[in-house]
Scaffold this active site. Structure first.
Site, PDB file in Angstrom:
ATOM      1  N   PHE A 117       0.940  -0.774   0.421  1.00 50.49           N
ATOM      2  CA  PHE A 117      -0.271   0.301  -0.244  1.00 50.49           C
ATOM      3  C   PHE A 117       0.801   1.584  -0.061  1.00 50.49           C
ATOM      4  O   PHE A 117       1.765   1.003   0.235  1.00 50.49           O
ATOM      5  CB  PHE A 117      -0.877   0.047   1.450  1.00 50.49           C
ATOM      6  N   GLN A 237      -7.928  14.202   3.142  1.00 52.54           N
ATOM      7  CA  GLN A 237      -7.618  14.210   2.369  1.00 52.54           C
ATOM      8  C   GLN A 237      -8.037  13.851   1.246  1.00 52.54           C
ATOM      9  O   GLN A 237      -9.237  13.499   1.307  1.00 52.54           O
ATOM     10  CB  GLN A 237      -7.711  12.714   2.841  1.00 52.54           C
ATOM     11  N   HIS A 239      -8.258  11.370  -2.366  1.00 55.65           N
ATOM     12  CA  HIS A 239      -7.649  10.233  -2.718  1.00 55.65           C
ATOM     13  C   HIS A 239      -7.379  10.050  -4.014  1.00 55.65           C
ATOM     14  O   HIS A 239      -7.946  10.549  -4.767  1.00 55.65           O
ATOM     15  CB  HIS A 239      -9.073   8.780  -2.314  1.00 55.65           C
ATOM     16  N   LEU A 249     -14.459   4.783  -4.640  1.00 52.98           N
ATOM     17  CA  LEU A 249     -13.245   4.947  -4.167  1.00 52.98           C
ATOM     18  C   LEU A 249     -13.115   3.422  -5.257  1.00 52.98           C
ATOM     19  O   LEU A 249     -13.840   1.977  -4.791  1.00 52.98           O
ATOM     20  CB  LEU A 249     -13.239   4.580  -2.680  1.00 52.98           C
ATOM     21  N   GLU A 252      -6.041   1.499  -3.340  1.00 52.33           N
ATOM     22  CA  GLU A 252      -4.801   2.313  -3.465  1.00 52.33           C
ATOM     23  C   GLU A 252      -4.052   0.085  -3.875  1.00 52.33           C
ATOM     24  O   GLU A 252      -3.413   0.310  -4.613  1.00 52.33           O
ATOM     25  CB  GLU A 252      -4.196   2.676  -2.598  1.00 52.33           C
ATOM     26  N   ARG A 283      -0.991   9.714  -0.963  1.00 53.24           N
ATOM     27  CA  ARG A 283      -2.333  10.442  -0.865  1.00 53.24           C
ATOM     28  C   ARG A 283      -2.120  11.272  -1.567  1.00 53.24           C
ATOM     29  O   ARG A 283      -2.360  11.349  -3.113  1.00 53.24           O
ATOM     30  CB  ARG A 283      -3.525   9.363  -0.525  1.00 53.24           C
ATOM     31  N   HIS A 370     -11.771  12.203   0.561  1.00 51.32           N
ATOM     32  CA  HIS A 370     -12.200  10.833   1.223  1.00 51.32           C
ATOM     33  C   HIS A 370     -12.188  10.605   2.216  1.00 51.32           C
ATOM     34  O   HIS A 370     -12.869  10.238   3.490  1.00 51.32           O
ATOM     35  CB  HIS A 370     -11.046   9.843   0.159  1.00 51.32           C
ATOM     36  N   ARG A 412      -3.286  11.155   5.885  1.00 49.51           N
ATOM     37  CA  ARG A 412      -3.141   9.642   6.411  1.00 49.51           C
ATOM     38  C   ARG A 412      -2.357   8.924   5.092  1.00 49.51           C
ATOM     39  O   ARG A 412      -2.676   9.394   3.850  1.00 49.51           O
ATOM     40  CB  ARG A 412      -4.756   9.249   7.031  1.00 49.51           C
TER      41      ARG A 412
END
Lengths: 597, 235
Positions: A117, A237, A239, A249, A252, A283, A370, A412
């Protein structure tokens, strides 16, 4: 008629953090969970790719690498003591989820499977590490289901479809909440010793978002109306990979399995912006790179989206270029079946909403609003703290996305939200029960529900010169344009003024539905008020922070400025004005460094 | 494109105490979700229209509805999938409270009846995960996908005719544990499903399989439970 209830601990919200808090609180105290949705509808269920924990099931990994990656990912704004705590707790808590029955995907040895990730690395080689423990691409669904199942097993007391509208405070202590029962429209007062807010985020402030309709910032607005500040609200955030226009979404995990982002020239552009980890940078870094590519006219067909390509031939081409190897030393190669098996829901989404088969065609993606890094300030035990000296407010706890511990700082890392939910949900539940056992019920004011009733009556009595949908659309458009991935002084100032104007116009919004039973017209309109309050504070905190850090990227102040801005923002909303102050970041082992991927 | 949207309405509190339909002609994109149309009506035509929704992409399970006579999630069916004459109604076999909102309590009560949680108190001595092979995990993968939207149960003719029947969703969730190699109480759940209100009420109409927005092979899962009931074997 207002109905009254008494429970030692009341938990507001039944997603991952709320249910984990419920499991732990209910072992030690009389506990009730209030949720505006049926628990299994909570937004935790949409999380896809994994939960981060240095289990080391497939290759060497260490909790302190996870800690450093999270500190670096946060652009050094995360509190390092809390981050270290979370990353150490990650390992036992993931095992605990397995013991509860969570059906993780498995390795050849029968252990919990793990994938790559963004931002998670082997600190020695600097290469991506297999750290995200997963259940296909529906890890959040499995966490939500498993925790709900455990709550059933443990006979946790639920009030489903009870929407909390106010926090009752007496003499600086949280002593209860007021909730509307959706089915009857009646108000209920819950008298408590401890309240845990686990209400999720406020992503519906923006136009293109991965967030549920329910993500309306209730947990931001309610405490602010009681004088409680919010922390680091400027950090939200985006994304990188939402389905174009819809914002749904795309995990990732797609890039973790080898997918790459391509521009209109068919070039993988992330190697320019993040030469070491490329598509698996943080991100904020990837979203900015996409924006810059689009600005240079390299969006697909000149449009505001890029391609995310996980076709086996593409994955294998770049795996060969990158010399990616499996843990056993063999070359990393995938087949269409591998992709379908590891990412079944992504395949389903893109087929349903785009008519695109991701093993045959690239997916059109754009950054999507996100996750709220900011929120209610807490200690690492979920205790809410209300000033620059971190003074604890007795009886009030928060966990999950609504809380700001802060472990995510300015950005994050993927897989750390699910981890945050279970680690800090557990802590908040434990502490709330412990506190409840050592204290008596506080004094409940006679007019406990009055403030709530006034808010609802005001909406019901409006003539309706303004329409809620118009105001919502203007809010979303402005926040997307002016307080999005890239920001300027002028744009944010405009947005802040606009949000104040919308708050004024909101006072004139009316509703069609004047009934009691499932009056979603009324409650959705009330929620819009929460969104506007969330947006006002976001715009103001962003405007005031004159540097770029993590998700807060200013064109007029493009660099991070640790000398002046290595500090958390605290913001109070008082009589329509925002007051801002700052508190220090906790630095333990890791001195701030330049952040490169 | 122009869409003719016909929406079921029922709201006794506001005097609409007999089911009726409201009609709207709306401008829509073929790729709009049916949920987008309902949101449009609620926002700009009639705020009293009531329905549940949350994630809007087929994962939370809030918005199961009957659309042109078949159960879907309103957020997971596009205008182009159902054509430009669209009728939206509540799911069948549940008590209607208001418009598309039905009483979900009996559904969740049925779910809770089969002890929907892993029963196994033994934890490995090292505190780590229990081992499970990829094949053992695969055995119950399909039924872990259930989002409890009730699209299957409320499409089932056996459920319509007898609401004592636990319904397909409950059996799916029992299957998820019965075939999990880590679970130690499959017999308990099988006993419940062996009762009159259990799996034998299924007449393999396949409506559930067709209705499931998560593409779970519901009828097959029920058949596997029936097979386990008959043979006493879990393979």
């Amino acid at each position: 008629m207002t109905q009254h209830h008494q429970h030692e601990v009341v938990i507001v919200g039944a997603g991952g953090a709320g249910l984990m808090a419920a499991l732990y609180a209910s072992r030690g105290a009389d506990t009730a969970v209030l949720s505006k949705l049926y628990p299994t509808r909570s937004h935790t269920g949409t999380a896809q790719g994994g939960i981060g924990a240095a289990l080391g099931n497939l290759e060497e990994d260490r909790a302190d690498w996870h800690t450093f990656d999270t500190v670096k990912g946060s652009d050094y704004l995360g509190d390092q003591d809390a981050i270290e705590f979370m990353c150490q707790e990650a390992v036992p808590v993931v095992y605990e989820l397995e013991h509860m029955g969570l059906p993780f995907s498995r390795t050849d040895e029968g252990r919990i499977a793990q994938r790559r990730f963004g931002g998670h690395t082997n600190n020695e080689t600097k290469q991506p590490v297999l750290r995200a423990a997963y259940a296909a691409d529906r890890t959040g669904h499995m966490i939500l289901q498993t925790l709900y199942q455990q709550c059933i097993k443990n006979e946790v007391n639920f009030y489903d479809e009870f929407q909390v509208l106010d926090l009752i405070v007496d003499n600086g202590k949280a002593v209860g909440v007021v909730a509307a029962e959706l089915a009857t429209g009646e108000l209920h007062v819950f008298h408590t010793k401890a309240v845990v807010f686990a209400t999720g985020g406020h992503g519906r402030v923006w136009e293109v978002t991965s967030n549920a309709y329910a993500y309306t910032g209730d947990g931001v607005a309610i405490p602010m109306r009681k004088g409680i500040p919010m922390e680091d609200m400027e950090f939200f955030q985006f994304h990188p990979t939402g389905i174009a226009k819809l914002g749904i979404l795309i995990t990732e995990g797609v890039r973790g399995e080898g997918g790459v982002l391509l521009n209109n020239d068919g070039d993988r552009f992330m190697d320019v912006y993040a030469p070491t980890v490329k598509d698996l940078a943080s991100r904020d870094v990837v979203s900015r790179a996409m924006f810059l590519e689009m600005r240079e006219g390299r969006g697909i067909n000149g449009q505001r989206y890029m391609h995310l390509d996980v076709r086996p031939e593409t994955v294998n081409k770049y795996a060969e270029l990158d010399k990616r190897i499996n843990p056993d030393g063999s070359e990393y190669r995938v087949t269409a079946e591998d992709i379908l098996g590891k990412l079944p829901d992504i395949v389903d989404f893109t087929r349903t909403y785009l008519g695109v088969d991701p093993v045959k065609q690239p997916m059109p993606v754009q950054p999507t609003a996100h996750y709220a890094m900011g929120g209610i300030p807490t200690t690492q035990y979920g205790e809410v703290v209300i000033d620059t000296k971190s003074t604890i407010m007795p009886g009030f706890y928060a966990a999950g996305e609504v809380a700001c511990v802060s472990v995510h700082g300015a950005n994050r890392l993927g897989t750390n939200s699910l981890l945050d939910l279970v680690v800090f949900g557990k802590q908040a539940g434990l502490r709330a029960a412990e506190y409840a056992n050592g204290t008596e019920y506080g004094k409940l004011p006679d007019d406990a529900a009055d403030f709530t009733r006034q808010q609802l009556d005001a909406i019901l009595n409006n003539k309706g010169e303004e329409k809620a949908a118009d105001i919502a659309n203007e809010m979303k458009e402005t926040m997307t344009d002016k307080v999005g991935v890239f920001r300027t002084e002028e744009g944010m100032a405009e947005a802040f003024e606009k949000m104040l104007e919308l708050k004024e116009r909101y006072q004139h919004v009316g509703v069609d539905d004047h009934g009691k039973v499932f009056n979603t017209d009324l409650l959705n309109t009330w929620e819009l008020g929460c969104l506007i309050d969330s947006a006002i504070v976001t715009a103001k905190c962003a405007l005031d922070r004159k540097e770029s850090r993590g998700a807060h990227a200013r064109e007029d102040f493009p660099k991070r400025n640790d000398d002046e801005w290595l500090k958390h923002t605290l913001a109070w909303l008082k009589d329509g004005k925002v007051e801002v102050d700052y508190k220090p970041v906790k630095i333990t082992k890791y001195e701030p460094m330049e952040r490169v991927y | 494109m122009e869409v003719n949207l016909r929406i079921f309405r029922y709201n006794p509190e506001a005097g609409r105490n007999k089911p009726s339909y409201d009609n709207y002609t709306l401008e829509a994109d073929p790729t709009d979700r049916v949920l987008d149309l309902l949101e449009l009506v609620k926002s700009y035509h009639d705020g009293t229209l009531s329905f549940r929704r949350s994630c809007a992409h087929g994962v939370c399970g809030s918005d199961a509805m009957r659309i042109n006579g078949r159960n879907y999630l309103a957020c997971k069916v596009l205008v182009q999938d159902v054509g430009n004459n669209i009728t939206v109604e509540p799911i069948l076999g549940m008590q209607i409270i208001k418009d598309m909102i039905v009483d979900m309590e009996p559904f969740f009560e049925s779910y809770r009846s089969i002890s929907p949680f892993l029963v196994n108190d033994e934890i490995p001595e090292d505190g780590k995960e229990r081992l499970q092979t990829i094949e053992q995990r695969e055995r119950f993968d399909d039924t872990t996908k259930c989002i409890l939207c009730a699209a299957c149960t409320t499409s089932c003719p056996s459920f319509w005719s007898n609401d004592e029947f636990v319904g397909p969703a409950t059996i799916v969730n029992a299957h998820r544990f019965i075939f999990d190699s880590r679970d130690t109480a499959p017999e308990k759940r099988l006993d419940i499903l062996n009762e009159e209100s259990g799996a034998w009420k299924c007449r393999t109409a396949f409506n559930c399989t067709q209705a499931c927005p998560r593409e779970i092979h519901v009828t097959q899962a029920i058949a596997e439970v029936k097979n386990a009931l008959t043979t006493g074997r879990l393979d």
